[in-house]
Design an enzyme around this catalytic site. Structure first.
Site, PDB file in Angstrom:
ATOM      1  N   GLY A   1      37.403  44.609 -82.618  1.00 32.26           N
ATOM      2  CA  GLY A   1      36.413  45.791 -82.741  1.00 32.26           C
ATOM      3  C   GLY A   1      35.186  45.429 -82.170  1.00 32.26           C
TER       4      GLY A   1
ATOM      5  CE  LYS B   1      28.658  41.979 -74.541  1.00 29.76           C
ATOM      6  NZ  LYS B   1      29.467  41.743 -73.490  1.00 29.76           N
TER       7      LYS B   1
ATOM      8  N   GLY C   1      26.870  39.124 -84.314  1.00 29.43           N
ATOM      9  CA  GLY C   1      26.432  40.336 -83.793  1.00 29.43           C
ATOM     10  C   GLY C   1      25.543  40.351 -82.693  1.00 29.43           C
TER      11      GLY C   1
ATOM     12  NE  ARG D   1      36.191  47.645 -75.961  1.00 31.17           N
ATOM     13  CZ  ARG D   1      35.453  46.781 -75.324  1.00 31.17           C
ATOM     14  NH1 ARG D   1      36.187  45.707 -74.864  1.00 31.17           N
ATOM     15  NH2 ARG D   1      34.095  46.946 -75.043  1.00 31.17           N
TER      16      ARG D   1
ATOM     17  CG  ASP E   1      39.934  41.845 -77.020  1.00 35.42           C
ATOM     18  OD1 ASP E   1      40.956  41.350 -76.536  1.00 35.42           O
ATOM     19  OD2 ASP E   1      38.903  41.305 -76.995  1.00 35.42           O
ATOM     20  CG  ASN E   2      37.452  41.481 -73.302  1.00 31.71           C
ATOM     21  OD1 ASN E   2      36.950  42.115 -74.335  1.00 31.71           O
ATOM     22  ND2 ASN E   2      37.603  40.146 -73.061  1.00 31.71           N
TER      23      ASN E   2
HETATM   24  P1  AMP Z   1      35.013  38.987 -76.226  1.00 34.96           P
HETATM   25  O1  AMP Z   1      36.472  38.611 -75.627  1.00 34.96           O
HETATM   26  O2  AMP Z   1      33.979  38.080 -75.697  1.00 34.96           O
HETATM   27  O3  AMP Z   1      34.841  40.347 -75.536  1.00 34.96           O
HETATM   28  O4  AMP Z   1      35.021  39.390 -77.766  1.00 34.96           O
HETATM   29  C1  AMP Z   1      35.988  38.997 -78.518  1.00 34.96           C
HETATM   30  C2  AMP Z   1      35.771  39.825 -79.731  1.00 34.96           C
HETATM   31  O5  AMP Z   1      34.705  39.087 -80.461  1.00 34.96           O
HETATM   32  C3  AMP Z   1      35.178  41.240 -79.594  1.00 34.96           C
HETATM   33  O6  AMP Z   1      35.711  41.965 -80.933  1.00 34.96           O
HETATM   34  C4  AMP Z   1      33.801  41.234 -79.934  1.00 34.96           C
HETATM   35  O7  AMP Z   1      33.176  42.246 -80.538  1.00 34.96           O
HETATM   36  C5  AMP Z   1      33.688  39.894 -81.011  1.00 34.96           C
HETATM   37  N1  AMP Z   1      32.395  39.062 -80.541  1.00 34.96           N
HETATM   38  C6  AMP Z   1      32.246  38.287 -79.599  1.00 34.96           C
HETATM   39  N2  AMP Z   1      30.813  37.810 -79.673  1.00 34.96           N
HETATM   40  C7  AMP Z   1      30.299  38.180 -80.955  1.00 34.96           C
HETATM   41  C8  AMP Z   1      29.097  37.866 -81.854  1.00 34.96           C
HETATM   42  N3  AMP Z   1      28.309  37.200 -81.418  1.00 34.96           N
HETATM   43  N4  AMP Z   1      29.132  38.836 -82.771  1.00 34.96           N
HETATM   44  C9  AMP Z   1      29.894  39.418 -83.410  1.00 34.96           C
HETATM   45  N5  AMP Z   1      31.154  39.950 -82.821  1.00 34.96           N
HETATM   46  C10 AMP Z   1      31.479  39.010 -81.397  1.00 34.96           C
HETATM   47 MG    MG Z   2      35.188  41.965 -75.603  1.00 27.19          MG
END
Ligand code: AMP
Ligand code: MG
Length: 523
Positions: free
Chosen positions: A93, A117, A130, A187, A274-275
């Site tokens: 999420g 972001k 976050g 997504r 998810d990306n």
């Molecule tokens: P990503 O593959 O980098 O797009 O991230 C995968 C998942 O991890 C997504 O659901 C992001 O929202 C979550 N995420 C990545 N970095 C953070 C962070 N620093 N704090 C909270 N959620 C994160």
């Molecule tokens: Mg992502």
């Protein structure tokens, strides 16, 4: 002078909000202390009508850092799931992104969702903070705008704000927030989420929502209006048709996106489902890289030890991801043959777009007569011979194409012949000169059939590319509060085909230390 956000509540409609509870959690961003502007994308702010020559920009600074909201905004974090590195990861999420709202349509951009972001934890943050650090925010910001200028479908980036609030990654860094825009941040993982829960009703709602708002190429996009009054069997049949059309539209958009990535030499680095954007946009810039040397199986993500997301694997992985989307849609599509039919449109769409883009890099804007007669009989051999040569030598990818463009212009105007300076500069890129000369002769022979358009090549093959080391240099300066490197890079990347003689060094070969830059998922 600066950014001014629309103050009327009517300016912040948010269609996604209408989907209701199972799709998101309403929450406000977490404030950051003493924010400051790192960079504002004036061109985009102007397109949005948000750039003012007078007035204070403090409210915009606070809102776009997450410290204040405007009337009409309904901030939320959406829930999705996904496959990460080929493995089902369950619920994910918006863990560090918050959707503020959507801007009303405007003539240049159409309606755009506005997302922060790095704006603090959400119910989907799992154990993370976050936040986003300044380093990765600068990379995302510059990459989004570079891709846009190259004609690649992408989310956009409006600004970066920073704060000295500490954020721990491998070392202590500071926080930043990127404001990013896209018509929708949906997504593949949004569909996977509801499929995994067996929530077919939500799946169906999401389908109708996506079709009616974002995928105008689907003929049944407006069918949702009537489906409410339909008898159940008809409704099921319509849903099946709509879901198949959506799958096919997403398949084709994704195939075209992959063709763009391969043609410009872009590696995404984390092609988890998810990306993957439902709209076929480049989304979630993390450990991405624009190729320096042409290394087909280059791995840009330090965390990707197996090379799952290596450069030349991207189309295959995208197709695999589309199978995950198809599986999520099966409760609606029902007939596997229909899903298969939609998925099979990937390859022809990819091939057609890829050859069109590569042909343009070689100077041919239109398919030539031979192509229509013999399919791809002429172009692929000349292109394949070139790519083989470049792969063998690890030729610098952007510089090769730019010098080729210059050499073509030169041959067609001032200095024909092998001794001419631009052709010499092109030839100098290769160690195996006889092999290059043979290729060049083969290329030139095709000119009699159709002369390449050298000027068009200079508008196709960019002079300025966001190489890792350029981002790195701008980041180092930004860490010392000197944001001029970001500004300069943004400027040349937004007009990458112009000469910009004052920024000549930004078009150089990468320095030796560039090879040792390690970019991981940590951001
Ligand atoms: P990503 O593959 O980098 O797009 O991230 C995968 C998942 O991890 C997504 O659901 C992001 O929202 C979550 N995420 C990545 N970095 C953070 C962070 N620093 N704090 C909270 N959620 C994160
Ligand atoms: Mg992502």
């Amino acid at each position: 002078m600066g950014m001014q956000l629309p103050s009327s509540p009517l300016a912040w409609d948010n269609p996604f909000f209408q989907l209701g509870a199972p799709f998101f959690t309403e929450l406000k961003p977490t404030p950051l202390p003493s924010p400051y502007w790192v960079s504002v994308n004036q061109a985009l702010a102007k397109d949005l009508g948000w750039w003012q020559s007078e007035g204070t920009d403090d409210l915009a600074l606070q809102v776009l850092t997450g410290n204040a909201q405007l009337p009409g905004m309904q901030p939320l974090a959406s829930v999705y799931s996904g496959h990460q590195f080929g493995v089902w990861a369950g619920q994910l999420g918006d863990g560090r992104a918050i959707l503020l709202g959507a801007t009303a349509s405007n003539p240049v951009l159409g309606p755009q969702e506005v997302q922060l972001k790095g704006s603090g934890p959400t119910p989907y943050s799992r154990r993370a903070d976050g936040r986003a650090v300044l380093r990765s925010s600068i990379r995302e910001y510059l990459a989004s705008e570079a891709m846009h200028a190259l004609g690649v479908p992408t989310s956009r980036a409006l600004c970066i704000t920073g704060s000295d609030a500490p954020v721990w990654r491998e070392t202590l860094e500071t926080a930043a927030v990127v404001t990013r825009l896209a018509p929708s941040f949906l997504r593949f993982g949004h569909f996977e989420h509801f499929a995994a829960r067996g929530d077919v009703e939500s799946l169906h709602r999401l389908l109708r929502f996506a079709l009616s708002h974002y995928l105008p190429e689907c003929a049944s996009a407006s069918g949702h209006m009537t489906s409410l009054e339909m008898e159940a069997p008809t409704k099921t049949a319509l849903a099946a048709q709509q879901a198949t059309e959506l799958l096919q539209a997403v398949t084709q958009r994704t195939a075209r996106l992959m063709a763009h990535w391969q043609a410009i030499g872009f590696c995404h680095g984390v092609m988890n489902t998810d990306n993957m954007s439902l709209l076929g946009l480049t989304l979630d810039y993390g450990p991405f890289q624009f190729l320096d040397a042409f290394v087909p199986d280059h791995i840009c993500n330090h965390t990707d030890s197996q090379g799952r997301y290596a450069h030349d694997q991207q189309p295959r992985v995208a197709h695999w991801n589309l199978y995950r989307l198809a599986r999520a849609l099966m409760p609606l599509i029902q007939d596997p043959e229909h899903a298969q039919g939609a998925l099979e449109t990937f390859e022809p769409e990819f091939e057609a777009t890829y050859w069109r883009l590569m042909r343009a890099k070689l100077g041919w804007q239109q398919p030539r007569v031979e192509d229509t007669k013999e399919g791809h009989a002429v172009d692929p051999p000349i292109l394949q011979a070139l790519l083989d040569l470049m792969a063998t030598e690890g030729t610098d990818y952007p510089i090769f194409w730019r010098r080729l463009s210059g050499a073509v212009v030169e041959q067609q105007t001032a200095h024909p012949g092998l001794a001419s300076p631009r052709l010499t500069a092109l030839r100098d890129l290769f160690l195996d000169r006889p092999r290059f000369d043979a290729w060049w002769a083969q290329y030139q022979r095709l000119w009699s059939l159709a002369p390449p358009d050298g000027q068009a090549m200079l508008r196709t093959n960019p002079k300025f590319v966001l190489r890792n080391h350029l981002a790195e240099q701008a980041i180092q300066r930004a860490k010392n509060k000197d944001f001029s490197g970001v500004t300069e890079l943004l400027h040349v990347l937004q007009t990458p085909f112009d000469e910009h003689p004052e920024s000549e060094t930004l078009a150089d070969f990468p320095p030796e230390w560039a090879a040792s830059i390690e970019i991981s998922c940590s951001s």
